[in-house]
Design a protein around this motif. Structure first.
Motif, PDB file in Angstrom:
ATOM      1  N   ALA A   1      33.067  54.990  54.884  1.00  0.00           N
ATOM      2  CA  ALA A   1      33.701  55.430  56.374  1.00  0.00           C
ATOM      3  C   ALA A   1      34.941  56.252  56.117  1.00  0.00           C
ATOM      4  CB  ALA A   1      34.257  54.013  56.833  1.00  0.00           C
ATOM      5  N   PRO A   2      35.365  56.900  57.044  1.00  0.00           N
ATOM      6  CA  PRO A   2      36.765  57.683  57.031  1.00  0.00           C
ATOM      7  C   PRO A   2      37.802  56.779  56.413  1.00  0.00           C
ATOM      8  CG  PRO A   2      35.680  58.301  59.076  1.00  0.00           C
ATOM      9  CD  PRO A   2      35.088  56.866  58.443  1.00  0.00           C
ATOM     10  N   GLY A   3      38.793  57.389  55.730  1.00  0.00           N
ATOM     11  CA  GLY A   3      39.984  56.538  55.237  1.00  0.00           C
ATOM     12  C   GLY A   3      41.181  57.014  55.907  1.00  0.00           C
ATOM     13  N   TYR A   4      41.509  56.053  57.033  1.00  0.00           N
ATOM     14  CA  TYR A   4      42.528  56.209  58.144  1.00  0.00           C
ATOM     15  C   TYR A   4      43.819  55.995  57.511  1.00  0.00           C
ATOM     16  CZ  TYR A   4      39.123  57.513  61.781  1.00  0.00           C
ATOM     17  OH  TYR A   4      38.494  58.311  62.794  1.00  0.00           O
ATOM     18  N   GLU A   5      44.564  57.035  57.284  1.00  0.00           N
ATOM     19  CA  GLU A   5      46.136  56.808  57.029  1.00  0.00           C
ATOM     20  C   GLU A   5      46.949  57.742  57.857  1.00  0.00           C
ATOM     21  OE1 GLU A   5      47.005  57.089  52.843  1.00  0.00           O
ATOM     22  OE2 GLU A   5      44.787  56.511  52.477  1.00  0.00           O
ATOM     23  N   ASP A   6      47.964  57.459  58.497  1.00  0.00           N
ATOM     24  CA  ASP A   6      48.694  58.157  59.418  1.00  0.00           C
ATOM     25  C   ASP A   6      49.579  58.886  58.841  1.00  0.00           C
ATOM     26  OD1 ASP A   6      47.462  56.906  61.733  1.00  0.00           O
ATOM     27  OD2 ASP A   6      48.990  55.469  62.218  1.00  0.00           O
ATOM     28  N   TYR A   7      49.417  60.456  58.727  1.00  0.00           N
ATOM     29  CA  TYR A   7      50.315  61.465  58.208  1.00  0.00           C
ATOM     30  C   TYR A   7      50.493  62.351  59.583  1.00  0.00           C
ATOM     31  CZ  TYR A   7      49.440  59.434  53.549  1.00  0.00           C
ATOM     32  OH  TYR A   7      49.575  58.888  52.531  1.00  0.00           O
ATOM     33  N   THR A   8      51.723  62.849  59.734  1.00  0.00           N
ATOM     34  CA  THR A   8      52.050  63.781  60.723  1.00  0.00           C
ATOM     35  C   THR A   8      51.317  65.245  60.553  1.00  0.00           C
ATOM     36  OG1 THR A   8      54.217  64.328  59.866  1.00  0.00           O
ATOM     37  CG2 THR A   8      54.152  62.564  61.519  1.00  0.00           C
ATOM     38  N   TYR A   9      51.366  65.471  59.304  1.00  0.00           N
ATOM     39  CA  TYR A   9      50.613  66.926  59.051  1.00  0.00           C
ATOM     40  C   TYR A   9      49.416  66.962  59.235  1.00  0.00           C
ATOM     41  CZ  TYR A   9      48.788  66.144  54.336  1.00  0.00           C
ATOM     42  OH  TYR A   9      47.988  65.688  53.343  1.00  0.00           O
ATOM     43  N   ASN A  10      48.358  65.798  59.263  1.00  0.00           N
ATOM     44  CA  ASN A  10      47.066  65.926  59.541  1.00  0.00           C
ATOM     45  C   ASN A  10      46.845  65.859  61.014  1.00  0.00           C
ATOM     46  OD1 ASN A  10      46.280  65.829  56.810  1.00  0.00           O
ATOM     47  ND2 ASN A  10      46.191  63.770  56.637  1.00  0.00           N
ATOM     48  N   GLN A  11      47.986  65.256  61.808  1.00  0.00           N
ATOM     49  CA  GLN A  11      47.856  65.179  63.024  1.00  0.00           C
ATOM     50  C   GLN A  11      48.025  66.581  63.628  1.00  0.00           C
ATOM     51  OE1 GLN A  11      46.486  61.465  63.331  1.00  0.00           O
ATOM     52  NE2 GLN A  11      47.215  62.141  65.349  1.00  0.00           N
ATOM     53  N   GLY A  12      49.093  67.363  63.142  1.00  0.00           N
ATOM     54  CA  GLY A  12      49.423  68.563  63.153  1.00  0.00           C
ATOM     55  C   GLY A  12      48.295  69.686  62.996  1.00  0.00           C
ATOM     56  N   THR A  13      47.859  69.647  61.962  1.00  0.00           N
ATOM     57  CA  THR A  13      46.870  70.535  61.737  1.00  0.00           C
ATOM     58  C   THR A  13      45.783  70.488  62.634  1.00  0.00           C
ATOM     59  OG1 THR A  13      45.990  69.418  59.966  1.00  0.00           O
ATOM     60  CG2 THR A  13      47.642  71.238  59.430  1.00  0.00           C
ATOM     61  N   ALA A  14      45.260  69.253  62.856  1.00  0.00           N
ATOM     62  CA  ALA A  14      44.239  69.100  63.915  1.00  0.00           C
ATOM     63  C   ALA A  14      44.709  69.914  65.292  1.00  0.00           C
ATOM     64  CB  ALA A  14      43.788  67.617  63.996  1.00  0.00           C
ATOM     65  N   ILE A  15      45.593  69.470  65.751  1.00  0.00           N
ATOM     66  CA  ILE A  15      46.291  70.284  66.864  1.00  0.00           C
ATOM     67  C   ILE A  15      46.040  71.686  66.756  1.00  0.00           C
ATOM     68  CG2 ILE A  15      48.320  70.534  68.049  1.00  0.00           C
ATOM     69  CD1 ILE A  15      48.967  67.502  67.758  1.00  0.00           C
ATOM     70  N   GLY A  16      46.466  72.309  65.545  1.00  0.00           N
ATOM     71  CA  GLY A  16      46.553  73.597  65.550  1.00  0.00           C
ATOM     72  C   GLY A  16      45.249  74.226  65.496  1.00  0.00           C
ATOM     73  N   ALA A  17      44.411  73.728  64.642  1.00  0.00           N
ATOM     74  CA  ALA A  17      42.942  73.930  64.895  1.00  0.00           C
ATOM     75  C   ALA A  17      42.310  73.966  66.265  1.00  0.00           C
ATOM     76  CB  ALA A  17      42.130  73.059  63.832  1.00  0.00           C
ATOM     77  N   ALA A  18      42.542  73.132  66.783  1.00  0.00           N
ATOM     78  CA  ALA A  18      41.954  72.716  68.394  1.00  0.00           C
ATOM     79  C   ALA A  18      42.657  73.828  69.033  1.00  0.00           C
ATOM     80  CB  ALA A  18      42.370  71.514  68.893  1.00  0.00           C
ATOM     81  N   VAL A  19      43.718  74.113  69.003  1.00  0.00           N
ATOM     82  CA  VAL A  19      44.526  75.159  70.005  1.00  0.00           C
ATOM     83  C   VAL A  19      44.036  76.404  69.868  1.00  0.00           C
ATOM     84  CG1 VAL A  19      46.835  76.101  70.575  1.00  0.00           C
ATOM     85  CG2 VAL A  19      46.565  73.679  70.565  1.00  0.00           C
TER      86      VAL A  19
END
Length: 374
Positions: free
Chosen positions: A238-256
């Motif tokens: 299963a995915p290893g969920y840990e909250d990091y802002t840079y992962n949230q950020g690059t996911a946003i950047g990739a989608a945009v």
């Protein structure tokens, strides 16, 4: 970035933990939270913050940044690419010719320090995501300057990472040379780098790769209900969920980036979902989390800033603007006013002693990107 691995006793499955950095010296003591309401930052404040950051952290000889205000060692290799992005942000904001010189100087600093960007040097480059942060920055530097050398280095780096990291059998990108796991910190940056190279070259294979990796990442690293981004995926676990802002950020950047090119609203919806999770579930009292207990995690919000503001500007999502400005204004209000340095924990006064460039970087980055309130 270096990761720390541990074995789960019950399942004997390996889990990769991103950005669990070692300490560097003695960490500063956090002070009491500040209750005063911050005033709005200005464009002049953005210049002041960047000038102060350079005064205390920039090594004019190496043309790279120190890790701390002690100025006794350079910052980690991957974070230099983030600081290079900051320099480009300043140039885009000010169009100051001196800042264009800074961009070119930092390229040369990296060239001198990192074996001429020799991607086959496995001592200088020891994990794939370190390379990809630089590939993204090199491609952007070409977009800003038109320097073909930067583009050729970016293409060579992208090819090196793709050929060594991509899993053609099961999809996704491995973060390390041993192929021990597939982390957000390599997959989403690969999408961003591919989209930049596509925009520059027109080579459709980059767009195809960006879509391919984004699709895998959405299926394996993103909670499609909440917008939470997993840090890693190990094999069939299963995915290893840990909250990091840079992962949230690059996911946003990739989608945009994909939304801007394809106009497919699904990508924009993804970006908004990820942003919403970050805003409502991470940090407290409307402020982003204070990542980086005197380690490299302090730079993570500088990466988040880069792509969160793109969602606001390129994605037309102004509903996040007040939240971002609140973070900036609070962090700037709580700066060390003697040095004009800011801190990773926006809710408290910046310590007056030794601090890291990592933890001082995110408010400066936000200020270059986000328009001040008029």
């Amino acid at each position: 970035m270096k990761k720390v691995f541990y074995v789960m006793a019950m399942s004997m499955l390996i889990t990769a933990v991103s950005c669990s950095k070692g300490t560097e010296g003695t960490k500063p003591v956090d002070t009491k939270p500040v209750e005063t309401t911050p005033t709005s930052f200005t464009a002049a404040d953005a210049t002041t913050a960047y000038t102060a950051f350079n005064r205390y952290f920039y090594n004019t000889s190496a043309k790279l940044y120190y890790s701390t205000t002690r100025r006794d060692g350079l910052a980690a290799i991957w974070t230099q690419a983030i600081y290079w992005d900051m320099a480009m942000n300043v140039y885009e904001r000010t169009k100051d010719p001196a800042q264009l010189t800074m961009i070119n100087d930092m390229y040369q600093g990296g060239f001198n320090q990192y074996d001429g960007y020799n991607w086959d040097n496995t001592t200088t480059w020891f994990i794939y995501d370190d390379m990809m942060w630089w590939v993204m920055a090199l491609a952007r530097a070409n977009q800003l300057t038109g320097n073909d050398v930067y583009l050729q280095k970016a293409i060579a780096g992208f090819n090196r990472v793709w050929n060594g990291s991509y899993d053609p059998a099961n999809g996704g990108m491995f973060w390390d040379f041993k192929h021990s796991g597939k982390n957000a910190c390599i997959n989403y940056p690969t999408v961003i780098a591919a989209m930049r190279l596509y925009k520059i070259t027109g080579d459709a294979s980059y767009l195809d790769k960006a879509k391919l990796i984004y699709s895998w990442s959405k299926a394996n690293l993103m909670d499609a209900v909440t917008g939470r981004i997993a840090d890693h995926k190990i094999g069939n676990n299963a995915p290893g969920y840990e909250d990091y802002t840079y992962n949230q950020g690059t996911a946003i950047g990739a989608a945009v980036a994909l939304y801007k090119e394809t106009k497919e609203v699904g990508y924009l919806d993804d970006a908004k979902l990820v942003a919403g999770y970050t805003q409502t579930k991470m940090g407290s009292n409307g402020l982003l989390p204070a990542e980086g207990d005197f380690n490299e995690q302090g730079v993570l919000k500088a990466i988040f800033a880069q792509y969160m503001v793109q969602l606001i500007t390129d994605g037309g999502q102004s509903q996040y603007l007040d939240w971002v400005r609140t973070n900036i204004n609070t962090g700037w209000k709580n700066r060390d006013t003697d040095r004009n340095l800011t801190f990773r924990n926006y809710a408290i006064h910046c310590p007056t002693g030794d601090i890291q460039s990592y933890e001082a970087s995110s408010i400066v980055t936000f200020m270059q990107l986000c328009p001040p309130q008029q």
